[in-house]
Design a protein around this motif. Structure first.
Motif, PDB file in Angstrom:
ATOM      1  N   UNK A  23       0.924  -0.968  -0.101  1.00  0.00           N
ATOM      2  CA  UNK A  23      -0.206   0.348  -0.031  1.00  0.00           C
ATOM      3  C   UNK A  23       1.015   1.511   0.173  1.00  0.00           C
ATOM      4  N   UNK A  24       2.345   1.080   0.879  1.00  0.00           N
ATOM      5  CA  UNK A  24       2.763   2.457   0.936  1.00  0.00           C
ATOM      6  C   UNK A  24       3.273   3.059  -0.424  1.00  0.00           C
ATOM      7  N   UNK A  25       3.904   1.933  -1.160  1.00  0.00           N
ATOM      8  CA  UNK A  25       4.909   1.983  -2.345  1.00  0.00           C
ATOM      9  C   UNK A  25       3.665   2.082  -3.790  1.00  0.00           C
ATOM     10  N   UNK A  58      -6.413  -7.396  -3.087  1.00  0.00           N
ATOM     11  CA  UNK A  58      -6.185  -8.849  -3.737  1.00  0.00           C
ATOM     12  C   UNK A  58      -3.905  -8.156  -4.160  1.00  0.00           C
ATOM     13  N   UNK A  59      -2.992  -9.501  -3.430  1.00  0.00           N
ATOM     14  CA  UNK A  59      -1.913  -8.955  -3.493  1.00  0.00           C
ATOM     15  C   UNK A  59      -1.341  -8.355  -5.111  1.00  0.00           C
ATOM     16  N   UNK A  60      -0.592  -7.164  -4.668  1.00  0.00           N
ATOM     17  CA  UNK A  60       0.222  -6.986  -5.865  1.00  0.00           C
ATOM     18  C   UNK A  60      -1.038  -5.976  -7.012  1.00  0.00           C
ATOM     19  N   UNK A  61      -1.880  -5.644  -6.650  1.00  0.00           N
ATOM     20  CA  UNK A  61      -2.931  -5.483  -7.727  1.00  0.00           C
ATOM     21  C   UNK A  61      -3.734  -3.854  -7.499  1.00  0.00           C
ATOM     22  N   UNK A  62      -4.716  -4.352  -6.113  1.00  0.00           N
ATOM     23  CA  UNK A  62      -5.692  -3.143  -5.504  1.00  0.00           C
ATOM     24  C   UNK A  62      -5.334  -3.685  -3.904  1.00  0.00           C
ATOM     25  N   UNK A  85      -9.754   3.002  -1.149  1.00  0.00           N
ATOM     26  CA  UNK A  85      -9.427   2.355  -2.733  1.00  0.00           C
ATOM     27  C   UNK A  85      -8.073   2.353  -3.465  1.00  0.00           C
ATOM     28  N   UNK A  86      -7.223   1.854  -3.463  1.00  0.00           N
ATOM     29  CA  UNK A  86      -5.889   2.184  -3.813  1.00  0.00           C
ATOM     30  C   UNK A  86      -5.699   1.440  -4.547  1.00  0.00           C
ATOM     31  N   UNK A  87      -4.676   1.525  -5.418  1.00  0.00           N
ATOM     32  CA  UNK A  87      -4.339   0.260  -6.495  1.00  0.00           C
ATOM     33  C   UNK A  87      -2.650   0.698  -6.809  1.00  0.00           C
ATOM     34  N   UNK A  88      -1.950  -0.435  -7.546  1.00  0.00           N
ATOM     35  CA  UNK A  88      -0.848  -0.437  -8.128  1.00  0.00           C
ATOM     36  C   UNK A  88      -0.887   0.485  -9.367  1.00  0.00           C
TER      37      UNK A  88
END
Length: 124
Positions: free
Chosen positions: A13-15, A37-41, A58-61
């Motif tokens: 999330x920080x990244x 969903x790891x590595x996605x959102x 709601x945050x996403x990569x």
């Protein structure tokens, strides 16, 4: 694919926030109810002591593919709505300034309200 969020995912999330040019929310500001969903959102449901809850953070990569990110955010939103339903909430609120989020929310059965001002008070 959709997993319960826990603190072990916080660095992701920080990244994502850093990659998007803003600060990540403090861990203590995140709800105990979240899905990732790891590595996605990731997304969170904030509960109240009434029948109203909030779907927020709601945050996403930004480095994931557009198609994967798009379908994954839909899965997160659906999981949060389902959780609110299971917990017997009657109203889900969400606040955004992004048109793409408004569009997605409308696709999930949300309606819009008139333009309002979000008021924030930081308690030190």
């Amino acid at each position: 694919m959709v997993k319960n969020y826990n603190d072990s995912y916080y660095s992701q999330l920080q990244n994502w926030c850093e990659d998007r040019g803003f600060d990540a929310p403090d861990k203590e500001m995140l709800s105990d109810i979240g899905f990732i969903i790891p590595d996605v959102c990731v997304g969170f449901l904030y509960l109240t002591n009434s029948k109203v809850c909030y779907l927020e953070t709601i945050l996403s990569n930004p480095n994931s593919s557009d198609a994967l990110r798009d379908s994954s955010i839909d899965l997160i939103v659906e999981a949060l709505i389902q959780k609110a339903t299971i917990l017997n909430y009657k109203l889900i609120l969400s606040v955004t300034k992004l048109d793409c989020i408004v569009k997605r929310a409308l696709e999930h059965g949300f309606t819009t309200s008139s333009k309002q001002t979000l008021l924030i008070k930081v308690i030190e």
